[in-house]
Design a protein around this motif. Structure first.
Motif, PDB file in Angstrom:
ATOM      1  N   ILE A 159       0.850  -1.184   0.000  1.00  0.00           N
ATOM      2  CA  ILE A 159       0.000   0.000   0.000  1.00  0.00           C
ATOM      3  C   ILE A 159       0.884   1.231   0.000  1.00  0.00           C
ATOM      4  N   ARG A 160       0.504   2.181  -0.856  1.00  0.00           N
ATOM      5  CA  ARG A 160       1.272   3.418  -0.952  1.00  0.00           C
ATOM      6  C   ARG A 160       0.994   4.337   0.216  1.00  0.00           C
TER       7      ARG A 160
ATOM      8  N   SER B 277      -2.897   3.710  -2.681  1.00  0.00           N
ATOM      9  CA  SER B 277      -3.060   2.744  -3.757  1.00  0.00           C
ATOM     10  C   SER B 277      -2.534   1.403  -3.297  1.00  0.00           C
ATOM     11  N   THR B 278      -3.130   0.342  -3.796  1.00  0.00           N
ATOM     12  CA  THR B 278      -2.764  -0.996  -3.343  1.00  0.00           C
ATOM     13  C   THR B 278      -2.342  -1.893  -4.497  1.00  0.00           C
ATOM     14  N   ASP B 279      -1.608  -2.944  -4.136  1.00  0.00           N
ATOM     15  CA  ASP B 279      -1.097  -3.917  -5.096  1.00  0.00           C
ATOM     16  C   ASP B 279      -1.125  -5.262  -4.424  1.00  0.00           C
TER      17      ASP B 279
ATOM     18  N   SER C  61      -4.718  -2.428   4.206  1.00  0.00           N
ATOM     19  CA  SER C  61      -5.187  -1.085   4.523  1.00  0.00           C
ATOM     20  C   SER C  61      -4.238  -0.471   5.535  1.00  0.00           C
TER      21      SER C  61
ATOM     22  N   TYR D 110       7.363   0.879  -3.044  1.00  0.00           N
ATOM     23  CA  TYR D 110       6.055   0.354  -3.474  1.00  0.00           C
ATOM     24  C   TYR D 110       6.175  -0.237  -4.876  1.00  0.00           C
ATOM     25  N   TYR D 111       7.005   0.366  -5.705  1.00  0.00           N
ATOM     26  CA  TYR D 111       7.129  -0.101  -7.089  1.00  0.00           C
ATOM     27  C   TYR D 111       8.199  -1.188  -7.226  1.00  0.00           C
TER      28      TYR D 111
END
Length: 122
Positions: A51-52, A57-59, A71, A104-105
């Motif tokens: 999660i960012r 934003s989530t992945d 969350s 995150y990426y």
């Protein structure tokens, strides 16, 4: 440095649910990317969810999409992993991870918790 403490693991029957929590300290939580990974016996550690910062934003890994939800509560410096419809193959040690926003990426996190065991019986 960021310190991470996970909780919420345990033993559950297949089809059941668990919620993992990870509380962070040491840096401004709202700026961190947060992730969950898991490692089953004899297997490499694998990505589960992330999660960012900010809007969050989530992945998700394909294996958990539709069953797990990540969350965060920035006011409590805590990230959660709600796990539903658990399967025996979800059995693993689950680790919380954190890092700067680029993590995150890249999924290459800087800080790790000690892990919490999740066991799903058939």
């Amino acid at each position: 440095q960021v310190q991470l403490v996970e909780s919420g693991g345990g033993l559950v029957q297949a089809g059941g649910s668990l919620r993992l929590s990870c509380t962070a300290s040491g840096r401004t939580f709202s700026t961190l990317a947060m992730g969950w990974f898991r490692q089953a016996p004899g297997k490499e550690r694998e990505f589960v969810a992330a999660i960012r910062w900010g809007a969050g934003s989530t992945d998700y890994a394909d294996s958990v999409k539709g069953r797990f939800t990540i969350s965060r509560d920035n006011a409590k410096s805590t990230v959660y992993l709600q796990m539903n419809s658990l399967k025996p193959e979800d059995t693993a040690v689950y680790y919380c991870a954190s890092g700067d926003p680029t993590r995150y990426y890249s999924r290459k996190y800087d800080f790790w918790g000690q892990g919490t065991q999740v066991t799903v019986s058939s």
